[in-house]
Design a protein around this motif. Structure first.
Motif, PDB file in Angstrom:
ATOM      1  N   ASP A  50       0.602   6.710  10.954  1.00  8.18           N
ATOM      2  CA  ASP A  50       0.462   5.000  12.405  1.00  8.18           C
ATOM      3  C   ASP A  50       0.897   3.758  11.041  1.00  8.18           C
ATOM      4  O   ASP A  50       0.572   2.816  11.228  1.00  8.18           O
ATOM      5  CB  ASP A  50      -0.247   5.051  12.558  1.00  8.18           C
ATOM      6  CG  ASP A  50      -1.597   4.750  11.766  1.00  8.18           C
ATOM      7  OD1 ASP A  50      -1.714   4.697  10.323  1.00  8.18           O
ATOM      8  OD2 ASP A  50      -3.020   3.953  11.800  1.00  8.18           O
ATOM      9  N   ALA A  51       1.650   3.742   9.742  1.00 10.88           N
ATOM     10  CA  ALA A  51       1.897   2.971   9.303  1.00 10.88           C
ATOM     11  C   ALA A  51       3.382   3.399   8.089  1.00 10.88           C
ATOM     12  O   ALA A  51       3.176   2.980   6.932  1.00 10.88           O
ATOM     13  CB  ALA A  51       0.535   2.526   7.961  1.00 10.88           C
TER      14      ALA A  51
ATOM     15  N   ARG B  83       0.526  -1.200  -0.159  1.00 14.38           N
ATOM     16  CA  ARG B  83       0.076   0.149  -0.110  1.00 14.38           C
ATOM     17  C   ARG B  83       1.234   1.052  -0.294  1.00 14.38           C
ATOM     18  O   ARG B  83      -0.175   2.139  -0.202  1.00 14.38           O
ATOM     19  CB  ARG B  83      -1.126   0.225   1.158  1.00 14.38           C
ATOM     20  CG  ARG B  83      -1.691   0.956   1.054  1.00 14.38           C
ATOM     21  CD  ARG B  83      -3.202   1.044   2.099  1.00 14.38           C
ATOM     22  NE  ARG B  83      -1.833   0.897   3.585  1.00 14.38           N
ATOM     23  CZ  ARG B  83      -2.633   2.372   4.783  1.00 14.38           C
ATOM     24  NH1 ARG B  83      -3.139   3.170   4.438  1.00 14.38           N
ATOM     25  NH2 ARG B  83      -1.979   1.821   6.101  1.00 14.38           N
ATOM     26  N   GLY B  84       1.848   1.170   0.820  1.00 18.03           N
ATOM     27  CA  GLY B  84       2.617   2.357   0.796  1.00 18.03           C
ATOM     28  C   GLY B  84       4.248   2.836  -0.059  1.00 18.03           C
ATOM     29  O   GLY B  84       5.001   3.359   0.270  1.00 18.03           O
TER      30      GLY B  84
ATOM     31  N   ARG C  10       7.827   4.041   1.389  1.00 23.61           N
ATOM     32  CA  ARG C  10       8.012   4.628   0.468  1.00 23.61           C
ATOM     33  C   ARG C  10       6.800   6.252   0.894  1.00 23.61           C
ATOM     34  O   ARG C  10       7.384   7.209   1.190  1.00 23.61           O
ATOM     35  CB  ARG C  10       8.166   5.056  -0.961  1.00 23.61           C
ATOM     36  CG  ARG C  10       8.241   5.368  -1.465  1.00 23.61           C
ATOM     37  CD  ARG C  10       7.795   5.983  -2.932  1.00 23.61           C
ATOM     38  NE  ARG C  10       8.491   6.887  -4.352  1.00 23.61           N
ATOM     39  CZ  ARG C  10       8.728   6.857  -5.464  1.00 23.61           C
ATOM     40  NH1 ARG C  10       8.226   5.597  -6.234  1.00 23.61           N
ATOM     41  NH2 ARG C  10       8.342   7.760  -6.400  1.00 23.61           N
ATOM     42  N   PHE C  11       5.452   5.963   0.772  1.00 20.80           N
ATOM     43  CA  PHE C  11       4.543   6.821   0.815  1.00 20.80           C
ATOM     44  C   PHE C  11       3.549   5.946   1.985  1.00 20.80           C
ATOM     45  O   PHE C  11       3.434   4.929   1.845  1.00 20.80           O
ATOM     46  CB  PHE C  11       3.441   7.662  -0.390  1.00 20.80           C
ATOM     47  CG  PHE C  11       4.494   7.783  -1.037  1.00 20.80           C
ATOM     48  CD1 PHE C  11       5.438   9.046  -1.479  1.00 20.80           C
ATOM     49  CD2 PHE C  11       4.749   6.825  -2.601  1.00 20.80           C
ATOM     50  CE1 PHE C  11       5.931   9.635  -2.415  1.00 20.80           C
ATOM     51  CE2 PHE C  11       6.157   7.975  -3.286  1.00 20.80           C
ATOM     52  CZ  PHE C  11       6.058   8.891  -3.077  1.00 20.80           C
TER      53      PHE C  11
ATOM     54  N   ILE D  52       0.776 -10.020   6.616  1.00 22.41           N
ATOM     55  CA  ILE D  52       1.560  -8.638   6.324  1.00 22.41           C
ATOM     56  C   ILE D  52       0.830  -7.811   7.512  1.00 22.41           C
ATOM     57  O   ILE D  52      -0.693  -7.724   7.941  1.00 22.41           O
ATOM     58  CB  ILE D  52       1.300  -8.428   4.975  1.00 22.41           C
ATOM     59  CG1 ILE D  52       1.628  -8.659   3.489  1.00 22.41           C
ATOM     60  CG2 ILE D  52       1.888  -6.719   4.232  1.00 22.41           C
ATOM     61  CD1 ILE D  52       1.587  -8.748   2.470  1.00 22.41           C
ATOM     62  N   LYS D  53       1.712  -7.083   8.048  1.00 20.65           N
ATOM     63  CA  LYS D  53       1.418  -5.988   9.551  1.00 20.65           C
ATOM     64  C   LYS D  53       2.358  -4.505   8.864  1.00 20.65           C
ATOM     65  O   LYS D  53       3.693  -4.689   8.862  1.00 20.65           O
ATOM     66  CB  LYS D  53       1.987  -6.509  10.319  1.00 20.65           C
ATOM     67  CG  LYS D  53       0.860  -7.966  10.669  1.00 20.65           C
ATOM     68  CD  LYS D  53       0.810  -8.626  12.204  1.00 20.65           C
ATOM     69  CE  LYS D  53       0.152  -9.859  12.027  1.00 20.65           C
ATOM     70  NZ  LYS D  53       0.704 -10.337  13.378  1.00 20.65           N
ATOM     71  N   GLU D  54       1.592  -3.246   9.516  1.00 24.37           N
ATOM     72  CA  GLU D  54       1.866  -2.260   9.296  1.00 24.37           C
ATOM     73  C   GLU D  54       1.822  -1.578  10.747  1.00 24.37           C
ATOM     74  O   GLU D  54       1.496  -1.947  11.600  1.00 24.37           O
ATOM     75  CB  GLU D  54       0.858  -1.149   8.028  1.00 24.37           C
ATOM     76  CG  GLU D  54       0.911  -2.041   6.704  1.00 24.37           C
ATOM     77  CD  GLU D  54      -0.429  -0.687   6.038  1.00 24.37           C
ATOM     78  OE1 GLU D  54      -1.127  -0.492   6.541  1.00 24.37           O
ATOM     79  OE2 GLU D  54      -0.492  -0.412   4.543  1.00 24.37           O
TER      80      GLU D  54
END
Length: 581
Positions: free
Chosen positions: A80-81, A56-57, A75-76, A98-100
């Protein structure tokens, strides 16, 4: 009782078969590669499996823990992630958990480091180095975050403030403070403008500083300047084999735009080198006074200090690189291989991730590959090799936004696999070796050697590879000479660095504001269509009023824009109101 190979022939056969079985089982534990290797071209015997197709980021650097968990610097990302951790729970090579995580002090646009070191996860934004204590068996760190090094400078210019990190064997962490300019000109990125001599920026920038890896909230004054004359660093690593710091420096740019009387478009596209440096304490590599010409294999005097592309001057007093790579390839990670999975020739050698150029117009953009440099006795044994290609997905790469993927980070897993991250989609590959290590040789590299003829790798032909040959006129020609190196030929810019010129009020809105930006330049964070860009827009007051009008008219009436033309007298009126210099 101790068993030996001389005991009996049946025993020897049984032991031999047991060893073969064991080695085979170890190889079988590696997951299968994807049928197309995730789109990558690799030396014979290597395979690649896509760990995750997108994040996602998206992704910057990455690190792999001893248990195989993969930590990625986004990257973006949302506040909080800012980081992601991936786990493969069933051994198929694909991340299924997968965890942010990561809520901490406000950071700039993107992260620039991720390392696992002595039970800690170290990471950085552009201005701060942090760490978490890792909890064995837990994916997300449970302890609170610590701040280790802070860049407390005022940043009027947003150039070269990445904070890659590495560690020696004596409790030190190394952090660069990049140069806040291209070449220490009196007026940054202004054509025909001389450099400051001596360059005052070298006091606190343009080098690498050494800090205590365990001391919290250090600022630059708490560190020791380790080396200087280094313009910009993202790719940096400590080589434990010879106990030395190595890095690959981003070379200066804008040779054509700043010194069109000295450099051709072709020279500006291929020069100067991205320099592979062995860095010892007290070393000086000569920025901003000199740059390395990889074609001539010598350091030459920068034009800001009286150079003409050939003169050496003071440059013979500075340290030379181990080798020079083609200009503008953007070296963004460096890793010395320590594992046993790959053939012996890769042991102790250097892998370098080249993110790919943005500013080679009017020639194809170049790089977008993973390079390998063989080492023996702590020295490169010869020329660099293409280890992984296919990231860009197109040939030629006309604009940076054409590239489907751009390699960014390199990390080694506990079994000796290499992991590669991509910034454009957040894709991650795991590269495995499945062949016979004992038989690996130059013939297994033959196909990769042939790939050096691709437009993203070879030196372009000055005439035949010129993408503007016989095409651009008027405002388009001026745009592609002075503007396309950042904003790209298609006007889409480069994410996070150079804003797009498409469907934005900055282009289609107030003409006086737009003219003022071209004549004055602009620094600081800029938000365009919801994305923040961090860079400096140089002033272009050297252009005539007519040329400014033609260029802005071209921009406002192309790339899908349908705004009104800019007239020469409108530029003249804005220029008259500029403060005298």
């Amino acid at each position: 009782m101790i068993l030996t190979l001389t005991r009996s022939r049946p025993f020897n056969v049984i032991l031999f078969l047991f060893l073969v079985f064991t080695l085979t089982r170890c190889k079988d534990k590696l997951p299968p590669g994807d049928p197309d290797n995730g789109g990558l071209f690799l030396p014979r015997g290597f395979e690649a499996v896509v760990v995750v197709d997108s994040l996602r980021g998206r992704a910057r650097q990455l690190a792999v823990n001893d248990n195989g968990d993969i930590y990625v610097k986004s990257r973006f990302s949302k506040p909080d992630a800012r980081n992601v951790v991936l786990r493969d729970t069933n051994g198929d090579g694909k991340a299924d958990s997968i965890k942010e995580f990561g809520s901490y002090e406000k950071e700039r646009t993107y992260g620039t480091a991720m390392r696992v070191h002595k039970g800690y996860l170290y990471l950085s934004s552009e201005l701060t180095v942090y760490r978490y204590k890792l909890t064995p068996g837990k994916m997300v760190p449970e302890d609170s975050i610590e701040t280790i090094v802070i860049d407390d400078h005022e940043h009027g210019s947003h150039e070269h403030i990445a904070k890659p990190i590495c560690f020696d064997n004596n409790g030190h962490i190394y952090v660069p403070f990049g140069a806040p300019s291209n070449s220490c000109q009196i007026m940054n990125r202004t054509p025909q403008n001389p450099g400051q001599d001596p360059c005052p920026q070298l006091d606190l920038h343009g080098g690498v500083w050494r800090f205590d890896e365990n001391k919290p909230r250090q600022t630059q004054k708490d560190g020791i300047k380790f080396a200087t004359g280094i313009r910009s660093v993202v790719a940096m690593e400590w080589n434990p084999m010879d106990d030395n710091l190595y890095l690959v420096m981003h070379g200066r740019d804008d040779l054509l735009r700043l010194w069109p009387n000295l450099y051709s478009p072709w020279q500006s596209a291929v020069l100067p080198a991205e320099e592979f440096l062995k860095v010892t304490e007290g070393a000086d590599f000569g920025w901003p006074y000199c740059y390395y010409d990889q074609l001539k294999e010598k350091k030459v005097l920068s034009p800001e200090y009286g150079g003409n592309g050939d003169s050496i001057g003071r440059c013979d007093q500075f340290q030379k690189p181990l080798m020079g790579f083609p200009g503008h390839w953007a070296p963004n990670d460096l890793y010395f291989y320590k594992g046993n999975q790959y053939p012996e020739r890769y042991k102790q050698g250097a892998f370098i991730a080249f993110h790919g150029s943005t500013n080679r117009a009017p020639y194809p953009q170049s790089g977008y590959i993973i390079v390998f440099v063989p080492f023996k006795d702590n020295k490169p044994t010869g020329q660099w090799e293409v280890f992984a290609d296919g990231f860009a997905g197109v040939d030629p790469v006309v604009d940076v936004s054409d590239a489907v993927y751009r390699p960014m980070g390199i990390a080694e897993g506990p079994d000796g696999s290499l992991y590669i991250s991509d910034t454009e989609k957040g894709k991650i590959w795991r590269i495995l070796y499945k062949g016979d290590k004992d038989k690996f040789g130059t013939e297994d590299l033959a196909d990769m050697e042939k790939r050096k003829s691709a437009s993203n790798i070879r030196n372009p032909d000055p005439v035949n590879d010129n993408l503007d040959k016989g095409k651009a006129v008027g405002g388009q020609k001026i745009y592609e000479t002075y503007c396309a190196t950042c904003h790209q030929k298609n006007g889409k810019g480069a994410s996070g660095r150079f804003p797009p010129l498409i469907n934005t009020e900055w282009v289609n809105g107030d003409k006086k504001r737009l003219i003022g930006i071209v004549l004055n330049g602009m620094e600081g964070n800029l938000e365009v269509n919801g994305e923040t860009f961090v860079n400096a827009m140089p002033q272009h007051s050297f252009l005539s009023d007519e040329d400014v009008a033609k260029t802005l008219t071209y921009i406002r009436q192309n790339f899908g824009n349908k705004a009104s033309a800019v007239e020469t007298d409108e530029v003249t009126a804005v220029r008259k109101k500029l403060p005298k210099k």
